[in-house]
Scaffold this active site. Structure first.
Site, PDB file in Angstrom:
ATOM      1  N   LYS A   1      -7.416   5.656  11.714  1.00 50.05           N
ATOM      2  CA  LYS A   1      -6.471   4.539  11.818  1.00 50.05           C
ATOM      3  C   LYS A   1      -5.166   4.894  11.114  1.00 50.05           C
ATOM      4  O   LYS A   1      -5.139   5.818  10.287  1.00 50.05           O
ATOM      5  CB  LYS A   1      -7.095   3.298  11.174  1.00 50.05           C
TER       6      LYS A   1
ATOM      7  N   TYR B   1      24.270   4.893  -5.634  1.00 47.39           N
ATOM      8  CA  TYR B   1      24.515   3.445  -5.566  1.00 47.39           C
ATOM      9  C   TYR B   1      24.382   2.762  -6.926  1.00 47.39           C
ATOM     10  O   TYR B   1      23.522   3.130  -7.729  1.00 47.39           O
ATOM     11  CB  TYR B   1      23.501   2.787  -4.612  1.00 47.39           C
TER      12      TYR B   1
HETATM   13  C1  PLP Z   1     -10.481   2.179   6.305  1.00 49.74           C
HETATM   14  C2  PLP Z   1     -11.888   1.857   6.416  1.00 49.74           C
HETATM   15  C3  PLP Z   1     -12.890   2.758   5.984  1.00 49.74           C
HETATM   16  C4  PLP Z   1     -12.593   4.030   5.258  1.00 49.74           C
HETATM   17  O1  PLP Z   1     -12.424   3.778   3.894  1.00 49.74           O
HETATM   18  P1  PLP Z   1     -12.056   4.957   2.857  1.00 49.74           P
HETATM   19  O2  PLP Z   1     -12.048   4.297   1.552  1.00 49.74           O
HETATM   20  O3  PLP Z   1     -10.739   5.455   3.261  1.00 49.74           O
HETATM   21  O4  PLP Z   1     -13.119   5.967   3.014  1.00 49.74           O
HETATM   22  C5  PLP Z   1     -14.206   2.440   6.239  1.00 49.74           C
HETATM   23  N1  PLP Z   1     -14.529   1.288   6.861  1.00 49.74           N
HETATM   24  C6  PLP Z   1     -13.614   0.381   7.248  1.00 49.74           C
HETATM   25  C7  PLP Z   1     -14.061  -0.872   7.912  1.00 49.74           C
HETATM   26  C8  PLP Z   1     -12.266   0.619   7.038  1.00 49.74           C
HETATM   27  O5  PLP Z   1     -11.349  -0.271   7.422  1.00 49.74           O
END
Ligand code: PLP
Length: 816
Positions: free
Chosen positions: A487, A711
């Site tokens: 993701k 700035y």
């Molecule tokens: C992002 C996510 C993960 C992964 O978590 P990490 O801490 O990055 O390993 C696992 N399960 C769900 C539902 C997530 O949204």
């Protein structure tokens, strides 16, 4: 390799065999994907955890392979006209064979081990000795229990020098490597904290590594490392070539002077002094060069070798992937041009399905000893099996030997001929692999195909990704599946570029947050099952049209799913059910489950693939009681669901930290996220850094004391200062809170502060105390400046840092 018969191999390795005992073997493979069918090819079926070589035998037989090396406790098909060597443990038997093979050669063999620098030293030593010796060396970093025997296969009768590296990650592995390599000269590079987890301390690590040198006649090392010196003194038979920067009474005493882009090194070697120059300035490179020089001196390599250090190739050892002009992906492999590296690069090319076409631009190969006719025939068959749609050859050898086997190839004599024809070639929407011997100067071709190179880039180390994947896999049972979270542009590191690697490394599932992310991967040719965690309202059609699988996490989503299924009764639709066990974000509450099941049972064309939940604090022992509660709620709710169905439903709750800290609750699948991208909850050293954010100094100005920078006049100068301007700002994801000295960057190995406010597209740094110049590289984060440190300064978590690098920053992927 020198030929062996089936009977010889069985005899040497105390194995049994069936079939024609005198069938000759002249090549050995362990990777079914790269094998070239030939009556004298032997395939070794290694029983790995994720791939078992025995399952490929049927296929390979169809391809024409007739010799198989198998393990007696495995099942495999038996063909009447094939030879089988049958061992109790195939890997050990192969190692035994290679030990025997090695012992037939009476040439100096250099064995290299230590924490860092093994591959570089091997390559540099090769580079400075190849003018006078016929050298065989390990390909890439082939230094493991499997890599070493494969490297030894390259030894042949015309070689006069061998250079092999040996790497271990656990105690008791080195003895095995020593038995195979049997080095006559050793190089112990240095000792650091890599692979710490399996060793009690550095003392034990050095003790173990030193076993590689149990029968060398000479050992090269730096005696300024006390631990290495201590253990080296226990080697009774070896002459110690111990060099030092500090001990002026040492037989080998070294001094050096640093310049802007180079270092002058003088080695006082048993009362003679040798001076040379290297085009590097870091301490590690200086040590590496000294190891090479001392080794070459003891091998009596003629002295002109000292001058070769001068033009040791720069980034010699990697395969890079970038996006190029006209929607092309450019894969530039400048490593070397032997058959092994061509094979690896073509495999990489064949994984790229994001464009309709794959193109190979290849030059004559220069660093190889095989008979040319055979070599190019082999390459032609690799080209045919790796889905190359267009082949362009440059050089006289490829014209003579490769062209006859290539149907629609385009061939040129010289790189310049290609460049002249370039405007007529119209590269568009294709993956292009550049593979050449150095003298063909393919960097000129790369320059045409790529965007301007001097810019802000996020470099992603693909080896590190695979390393991290393997690290997390080491916690899993053989049949536990792994879902990888890609993701948010794979946590900022890329889309299909990362998914391709994961697909090739056989992960079971990918997960994205939103539908569009899944569609992007499908359009790039990713075929692994993909879970969409937060399907947006109105997207069911899109999801199923792209073979994505929705997570259903509330009644509204369930309703949409039901409506879709009712109007498309011709298929069965998969879904994943999310349960909220304490995150209070998405998911059904445990008490909604009976109602959920009731509704699902009215949708006969649905199938629950998995039930899952998410932990809120698996990385922190302060929340362990809460985590245990979440897990037990999950067990209850998921069992309830499963009890209504006769088919198996997968369960998963562990994220990265969960895999490391609660591995007994892995159920049927786990979900790996941040760990893949280099962050471990256990110990920073367990994972490898995967990304480096780099830019360069685009402008330098000298300013008197009392003036201000940027700035709002925030950066006021207390002294006359030299200010560097960087073409990166908060719009690139460099957090503005790093302004005014909170953040630092690295320029030429020196850490310097950010001065003034970070602008949208630019940042100023104080380089008064450095000799930095325009064009020098600047590191914002990376191995030397970990994101965990930047996260602390910003009072946030590494997740936010790595996902914030904006998409306008070019990503560059590489393999070493
Ligand atoms: C992002 C996510 C993960 C992964 O978590 P990490 O801490 O990055 O390993 C696992 N399960 C769900 C539902 C997530 O949204």
């Amino acid at each position: 390799m020198i030929a062996y018969s089936i009977q010889d191999i069985a005899h040497i390795t105390q194995s049994s065999y069936s079939g024609n005992q005198s069938a000759p073997i002249t090549s050995i493979y362990i990777d079914s994907r790269t094998i070239i069918a030939n009556p004298t090819t032997l395939f070794i079926a290694l029983p790995g955890i994720k791939y078992n070589g025995h399952t490929f035998i049927e296929d390979l037989y169809q391809k024409g392979i007739r010799n198989f090396w198998v393990q007696n406790n495995e099942s495999y098909p038996i063909f009447d006209d094939a030879q089988y060597i049958i061992s109790h443990n195939v890997l050990q038997a192969f190692q035994k064979l290679m030990a025997h093979y090695r012992s037939q050669f009476c040439i100096p063999i250099v064995g290299i081990t230590g924490s860092n620098g093994k591959t570089i030293i091997k390559e540099w030593l090769y580079y400075i000795t190849k003018h006078t010796e016929s050298v065989v060396r390990s390909p890439r970093s082939y230094n493991s229990q499997i890599g070493v025997p494969l490297s030894l296969l390259l030894l042949d009768t015309h070689h006069t020098l061998g250079i092999f590296e040996a790497g271990i990650s656990e105690p008791n592995e080195m003895h095995n490597l020593q038995t195979m390599i049997q080095p006559t000269i050793g190089i112990f590079t240095n000792i650091g904290d890599a692979h710490q987890e399996h060793f009690t301390d550095n003392d034990q690590k050095v003790f173990e590594k030193m076993k590689l040198f149990s029968s060398v006649s000479k050992l090269v090392y730096c005696k300024d490392y006390d631990i290495i010196n201590k253990h080296a003194l226990n080697l009774s038979k070896a002459t110690l070539l111990a060099w030092s920067f500090k001990d002026t009474t040492s037989d080998i005493f070294v001094t050096y002077t640093l310049h802007k882009n180079k270092t002058n090194i003088s080695i006082h070697y048993f009362s003679q002094t040798h001076s040379f120059e290297i085009p590097y300035t870091e301490k590690a490179s200086i040590e590496n060069a000294i190891h090479c020089c001392v080794t070459a001196l003891t091998l009596n390599i003629p002295l002109p070798f000292l001058s070769y250090f001068n033009d040791i190739p720069q980034v010699a050892m990697r395969l890079e992937q970038k996006s190029g002009k006209n929607n092309c992906t450019i894969i530039n492999d400048s490593y070397n041009s032997d058959l092994q590296s061509v094979t690896v690069a073509l495999q990489f090319l064949s994984q790229q399905n994001q464009h309709p076409n794959k193109t190979l631009i290849i030059s004559d190969l220069k660093q190889t000893s095989t008979n040319k006719k055979e070599l190019y025939l082999h390459i032609a068959s690799l080209i045919a099996t790796h889905g190359v749609s267009k082949c362009i050859g440059i050089g006289t050898d490829v014209q003579t030997y490769l062209k006859p086997h290539i149907l629609h190839g385009i061939f040129y004599n010289k790189t310049n001929d290609f460049l002249a024809a370039y405007p007529t070639l119209h590269f568009n929407n294709e993956a292009i692999l550049l593979k050449a011997a150095r003298e063909f100067e393919f960097e000129k071709i790369a320059k045409k195909l790529e965007f301007q190179t001097h810019q802000t880039v996020l470099e992603i180390n693909l080896n590190a990704i695979i390393y991290n994947l393997q690290y997390f896999r080491s916690y899993l049972q053989a049949d536990t599946k792994i879902m990888v979270m890609v993701k948010a542009f794979s946590y900022g590191s890329g889309s299909y570029e990362i998914a391709n690697i994961l697909q090739n490394n056989k992960v079971d599932y990918l997960a994205v947050a939103f539908t569009d992310e899944g569609i992007e991967l499908r359009n790039a040719g990713i075929t692994v099952p993909i879970l969409v965690m937060n399907p947006e309202s109105g997207m069911m059609q899109q999801i199923f049209e792209h073979s994505l699988e929705p997570s259903i996490h509330n009644t509204a989503a369930l309703q949409e799913f039901a409506v879709y299924c009712e109007s498309h009764t011709e298929s069965i639709y998969p879904l994943h059910i999310k349960i909220d066990t304490g995150m209070a974000r998405y998911g059904f509450a445990p008490d909604q489950i009976p109602q959920l099941i009731e509704q699902l049972q009215t949708i006969p064309n649905s199938r629950i693939v998995s039930v899952f939940s998410h932990l809120v604090g698996s990385d922190d022992s302060a929340f362990d009681t809460y985590t245990e509660q979440q897990i037990s709620t999950f067990v209850q709710s998921s069992s309830l669901i499963c009890s209504y169905y006769s088919y198996p439903i997968m369960r998963h709750i562990l994220n990265s930290a969960g895999i490391e800290r609660f591995s007994s609750h892995q159920f049927e699948m786990v979900r790996l996220g941040i760990g893949l991208y280099g962050v471990s909850a256990q110990h920073e050293q367990n994972c490898m850094h995967i990304s480096t954010l780099k830019t360069f100094i685009s402008e330098i100005r000298t300013m008197p004391a009392g003036t201000t920078v940027g700035y709002s006049r925030k950066g006021s100068l207390q002294r006359p200062s030299k200010i560097g301007v960087l073409p990166i700002g908060y719009a690139d994801g460099l957090n503005r809170k790093l302004s005014n000295g909170v953040g630092t960057v690295i320029v030429n190995n020196t850490e310097v502060p950010i001065i003034g406010n970070i602008c949208m597209d630019a940042t100023m740094i104080d380089i008064t105390d450095t000799d930095a110049e325009i064009g020098d590289e600047v590191i914002l984060f990376g191995k030397e400046l970990p994101i965990t440190r930047m996260a602390e300064k910003l009072d946030t978590i590494p997740y936010e840092i790595i996902t914030s690098v904006s998409r306008r920053v070019k990503r560059l992927y590489y393999y070493e």
